[in-house]
Scaffold this motif. Structure first.
Motif, PDB file in Angstrom:
ATOM      1  N   ARG A  12       0.798  -1.216   0.000  1.00 22.04           N
ATOM      2  CA  ARG A  12       0.000   0.000   0.000  1.00 22.04           C
ATOM      3  C   ARG A  12       0.840   1.279   0.000  1.00 22.04           C
ATOM      4  N   LEU A  13       2.017   1.238   0.627  1.00 20.58           N
ATOM      5  CA  LEU A  13       2.833   2.443   0.749  1.00 20.58           C
ATOM      6  C   LEU A  13       4.157   2.356   0.000  1.00 20.58           C
ATOM      7  N   ASP A  14       4.514   1.170  -0.477  1.00 21.68           N
ATOM      8  CA  ASP A  14       5.756   0.968  -1.228  1.00 21.68           C
ATOM      9  C   ASP A  14       6.950   1.507  -0.433  1.00 21.68           C
ATOM     10  N   ILE A  15       7.139   0.962   0.770  1.00 22.31           N
ATOM     11  CA  ILE A  15       8.179   1.474   1.668  1.00 22.31           C
ATOM     12  C   ILE A  15       9.550   0.859   1.399  1.00 22.31           C
ATOM     13  N   THR A  16       9.608  -0.251   0.682  1.00 24.10           N
ATOM     14  CA  THR A  16      10.897  -0.913   0.448  1.00 24.10           C
ATOM     15  C   THR A  16      11.925  -0.005  -0.215  1.00 24.10           C
ATOM     16  N   ASP A  21      17.078   2.576  -0.101  1.00 23.11           N
ATOM     17  CA  ASP A  21      17.891   3.712  -0.526  1.00 23.11           C
ATOM     18  C   ASP A  21      18.870   4.112   0.568  1.00 23.11           C
ATOM     19  N   VAL A  22      18.424   3.994   1.807  1.00 24.37           N
ATOM     20  CA  VAL A  22      19.295   4.324   2.942  1.00 24.37           C
ATOM     21  C   VAL A  22      20.297   3.195   3.198  1.00 24.37           C
ATOM     22  N   ALA A  23      19.810   1.952   3.178  1.00 25.46           N
ATOM     23  CA  ALA A  23      20.661   0.806   3.500  1.00 25.46           C
ATOM     24  C   ALA A  23      21.748   0.580   2.451  1.00 25.46           C
ATOM     25  N   ASP A  24      21.450   0.878   1.206  1.00 26.32           N
ATOM     26  CA  ASP A  24      22.406   0.625   0.127  1.00 26.32           C
ATOM     27  C   ASP A  24      23.327   1.806  -0.153  1.00 26.32           C
ATOM     28  N   HIS A  25      23.151   2.880   0.611  1.00 32.44           N
ATOM     29  CA  HIS A  25      23.983   4.065   0.379  1.00 32.44           C
ATOM     30  C   HIS A  25      25.424   3.781   0.803  1.00 32.44           C
ATOM     31  N   GLU A  26      26.364   3.959  -0.098  1.00 28.17           N
ATOM     32  CA  GLU A  26      27.750   3.646   0.185  1.00 28.17           C
ATOM     33  C   GLU A  26      28.391   4.698   1.089  1.00 28.17           C
ATOM     34  N   VAL A  27      29.193   4.201   2.031  1.00 27.39           N
ATOM     35  CA  VAL A  27      29.936   5.084   2.922  1.00 27.39           C
ATOM     36  C   VAL A  27      31.330   5.290   2.321  1.00 27.39           C
ATOM     37  N   PRO A  28      31.778   6.542   2.181  1.00 30.02           N
ATOM     38  CA  PRO A  28      33.120   6.780   1.631  1.00 30.02           C
ATOM     39  C   PRO A  28      34.190   6.059   2.444  1.00 30.02           C
TER      40      PRO A  28
END
Length: 223
Positions: A12-16, A21-28
């Motif tokens: 219903r909200l498409d929260i995945t 987007d946050v979990a896969d964000h690469e850390v320098p």
């Protein structure tokens, strides 16, 4: 059961995509302590936020027992410390966390300054960070009076007198903080409202802006 609930909400909200987007964000690499021990200094901001969350949660617990009037304030704190299960621990976390969060924020500010992270295009985020710093100081000052003991009373009186010494606007600041002519019932109520409602609201807004700009501009590289 939890998977079914998650799937029902996600349909219903498409929260995945949001959390991915946050979990896969690469850390320098330069901010990863696993690769560079000196990168530990880049953790000061995250540690500050972690302590801030603890302060918010413990503060919410304390407001369930605290009574913001001069007759019952001290008694409510004493009851919380000695009668409520784990009350003394939670109040201790909030009390000492108030000092610790200022220390961590100071270290974070030093890191930002000495690594040049305040320079273009991050000037606005530096300004927002300074506003967060002043809000934290305000939270520490307004919260100090709430136990309503002798130390809190006289420390607040000295603090307001210092504020009153500001040229031109000092008397107006003092009148606003006192809520009258002395540190009394109106002062305690006013400090409670500022500490619990006004400053936390401003803090959450500034933190949201801070994180959005960090996400958009990225983490600055080393000098």
């Amino acid at each position: 059961m939890f998977k079914s609930m998650y799937n029902w909400i996600d349909e219903r909200l498409d929260i995945t995509p949001l959390w991915r987007d946050v979990a896969d964000h690469e850390v320098p690499e330069h901010v990863n302590p696993a690769h560079h021990f000196s990168a530990f200094v880049y953790c000061f901001g995250g540690l500050t936020f972690f302590i801030t969350v603890i302060q918010i949660l413990s503060g919410m617990f304390l407001t369930m027992y605290y009574v913001p009037d001069i007759i019952n304030a001290y008694a409510s704190v004493d009851y919380l410390n000695h009668k409520v299960a784990f009350g003394g621990i939670v109040r201790g976390m909030h009390h000492f966390g108030a000092s610790l969060v200022i220390v961590m924020m100071f270290l974070h500010t030093l890191r930002v300054f000495f690594t040049g992270s305040y320079k273009a295009p991050r000037e606005m985020n530096w300004v927002v960070g300074m506003l967060i710093f002043f809000i934290m100081l305000g939270l520490g000052f307004t919260g100090y009076l709430l136990p309503w003991d002798n130390k809190a009373y006289f420390a607040t009186k000295v603090g307001v007198q210092i504020a009153e010494s500001v040229p031109y606007i000092g008397p107006y600041i003092g009148e606003f903080l006192y809520g009258g002519d002395i540190v009394g019932a109106q002062t305690l109520t006013r400090f409670f409202a500022i500490h619990v409602f006004f400053l936390p609201g401003a803090l959450i807004a500034m933190l949201a802006a801070h994180f959005l700009m960090i996400r958009k501009q990225g983490i600055s590289g080393p000098l």
